[in-house]
Write a protein that holds these residues in place. Structure first.
Motif, PDB file in Angstrom:
ATOM      1  N   SER A 186      29.760  68.065 132.699  1.00 30.85           N
ATOM      2  CA  SER A 186      29.010  69.463 133.131  1.00 30.85           C
ATOM      3  C   SER A 186      29.857  70.731 132.220  1.00 30.85           C
ATOM      4  CB  SER A 186      29.408  69.770 134.568  1.00 30.85           C
ATOM      5  OG  SER A 186      30.663  69.379 134.887  1.00 30.85           O
TER       6      SER A 186
ATOM      7  N   ALA B 145      22.847  71.154 132.496  1.00 29.22           N
ATOM      8  CA  ALA B 145      22.490  70.052 133.783  1.00 29.22           C
ATOM      9  C   ALA B 145      21.009  69.896 133.710  1.00 29.22           C
ATOM     10  CB  ALA B 145      22.645  70.887 134.891  1.00 29.22           C
TER      11      ALA B 145
ATOM     12  N   ALA C  63      21.172  66.677 129.595  1.00 31.73           N
ATOM     13  CA  ALA C  63      22.390  66.379 129.471  1.00 31.73           C
ATOM     14  C   ALA C  63      22.677  65.872 128.037  1.00 31.73           C
ATOM     15  CB  ALA C  63      22.593  64.998 130.399  1.00 31.73           C
TER      16      ALA C  63
ATOM     17  N   ARG D 212      26.141  64.644 125.414  1.00 30.15           N
ATOM     18  CA  ARG D 212      27.225  63.765 125.336  1.00 30.15           C
ATOM     19  C   ARG D 212      28.320  64.335 124.337  1.00 30.15           C
ATOM     20  NH1 ARG D 212      23.829  62.112 128.569  1.00 30.15           N
ATOM     21  NH2 ARG D 212      23.255  60.218 129.006  1.00 30.15           N
TER      22      ARG D 212
END
Length: 413
Positions: free
Chosen positions: A258, A339, A342, A344
């Protein structure tokens, strides 16, 4: 069949074709020049950009044998969740020993205060004895003084006078002995007061030293459980049940997805117009052009990537080839967009920065007012250790105390 073209007609057709090609190239150049002037020159872009984030290593603060693992790769964990348990047997034994030592120390310090009160009474008793023998000596001195003139006239016998004189000498010896006893009692009281003056039982150095050992042992027991310092996803777990681990050994990693940003590596020739606060649009290869992220330049690196490499370039050697250097530029992302889609850590991004706003600064010049990251999970451990210490102190003081009462207890005399 049509007649073949003459040489003049062929040259004319060739000139016409070349003219059309030149016109197309000129129009394309004008179009590109107009686009660059109106739009392109206001943006700097790069595809050398990658998603970055905090990679939190979970490492034990004490050594031990792993008895349980509470999270695995790809798991989501909450702050304070137990990740790894170590065998706490040795730590608990050490805690019990430290608690017993603290209890004994409190009772020993109470004895010091009790001895001080006893010695004060002894001083008062010795002073009373001194006053009594001094009164006796003064009475005997008066007797001798009255008998001395009567000895010459025979009203008082010589033997009686010598007896009175002997009693006076004995009384003076008793006074000297009583004075010495008072002095000895006062010295003993002073020696005892050096260990108790200016402090309470709870704040006595001996009690504080034993309390510190209890806190240390209590924290060792608490640290046998490794908890998540923040919310995130587990990655790179390398610990196994039964494994003997040492303090500081990496066991697993937590990545809070997040809280991500992008490190865009711009060429040094692109840095001239980049400023903190400029807006940027970003596209992730994982989603393609279907998803566009919006961000803001948060800061520019203090050096090129090569300057901080594990093996920095040695440009002073004879075999030198100039390579365009790149400087990392941090771009903060919109948390709401992250959010919804998403990301990585390590994913490739394409970045386009709008450089029309030149009001920002090229380098940050004000210190950060808040910590980059913080966790409250370890505060509770120390608080629990303090409560355990105060509980033991209160129990061995012979009275019930709350935590606040123990901290402000009156002096025990």
């Amino acid at each position: 069949m049509s007649a073949p073209l003459t040489a003049t007609e062929a040259n004319t057709a060739r000139r016409r074709g070349l003219t059309l090609i030149a016109a197309a190239v000129a129009l394309a150049g004008l179009g590109w020049g107009g686009w660059h002037w109106m739009n392109g020159r206001h943006f700097e872009s790069t595809d050398n950009a990658y998603v970055a984030g905090n990679v939190v290593q979970i490492t034990p603060q004490v050594g031990g044998t792993v008895v349980a693992i509470g999270a695995d790769d790809t798991d989501f964990v909450r702050t304070g969740q137990v990740l790894v348990k170590l065998d706490p047997a040795d730590a608990r034994v050490a805690l019990e020993q430290a608690e017993a030592q603290l209890a004994q120390t409190v009772r020993e310090v109470r004895t010091l205060y009790a001895n001080t009160a006893t010695l004060k009474a002894q001083v008062s008793l010795r002073q009373a004895d001194l006053a009594r023998v001094q009164a006796d000596a003064a009475r005997l001195q008066d007797d001798v003084n009255r008998r001395a003139p009567l000895t010459a006239s025979g009203a008082v016998g010589k033997e009686e006078f010598q007896h009175a004189t002997a009693q006076l000498a004995a009384a003076k010896s008793s006074v000297a002995a009583a004075q010495s006893a008072v002095l000895a009692a006062q010295e003993q009281l002073a020696a005892s007061q050096t260990q108790t003056d200016g402090t309470t039982v709870e704040q006595h150095p001996g009690v504080q030293r034993a309390a510190a050992r209890v806190r240390e042992a209590y924290l060792a027991v608490q640290r046998a459980q490794l908890v998540a310092p923040l919310d995130g996803h587990v990655a790179k777990r390398g610990v196994q049940v039964g494994q003997r681990v040492q303090a500081g050994a990496p066991l697993m990693t937590i990545v809070p997805l997040s809280d991500l940003w992008v490190d865009a590596n711009f060429k040094e020739s692109q840095l001239q117009n980049l400023r903190i606060g400029q807006k940027a649009e970003l596209v992730a290869d994982v989603y393609g052009t279907q998803v566009t992220y919006h961000g803001t330049i948060a800061g520019l690196g203090a050096g090129t990537g090569a300057a901080f490499a594990l093996l920095p370039a040695q440009n002073a050697t004879g075999n030198w080839i100039k390579v365009v250097q790149r400087v990392p530029v941090r771009i903060a992302l919109d948390p709401k967009e992250v959010a919804e889609h998403a990301l990585r850590v390590g994913l490739s991004m394409e970045v386009k920065v709008d450089i029309r706003d030149q009001d920002g600064k090229a380098l940050a010049d004000t210190p950060r007012s808040a910590p980059v990251a913080a966790t409250p999970v370890f505060d509770a451990q120390l608080q629990a250790a303090d409560e355990d210490v105060q509980k033991i102190i209160a129990a061995n003081l012979g009275r019930k105390l709350t935590l606040a009462g123990a901290l402000h207890a009156p002096v025990v005399r």
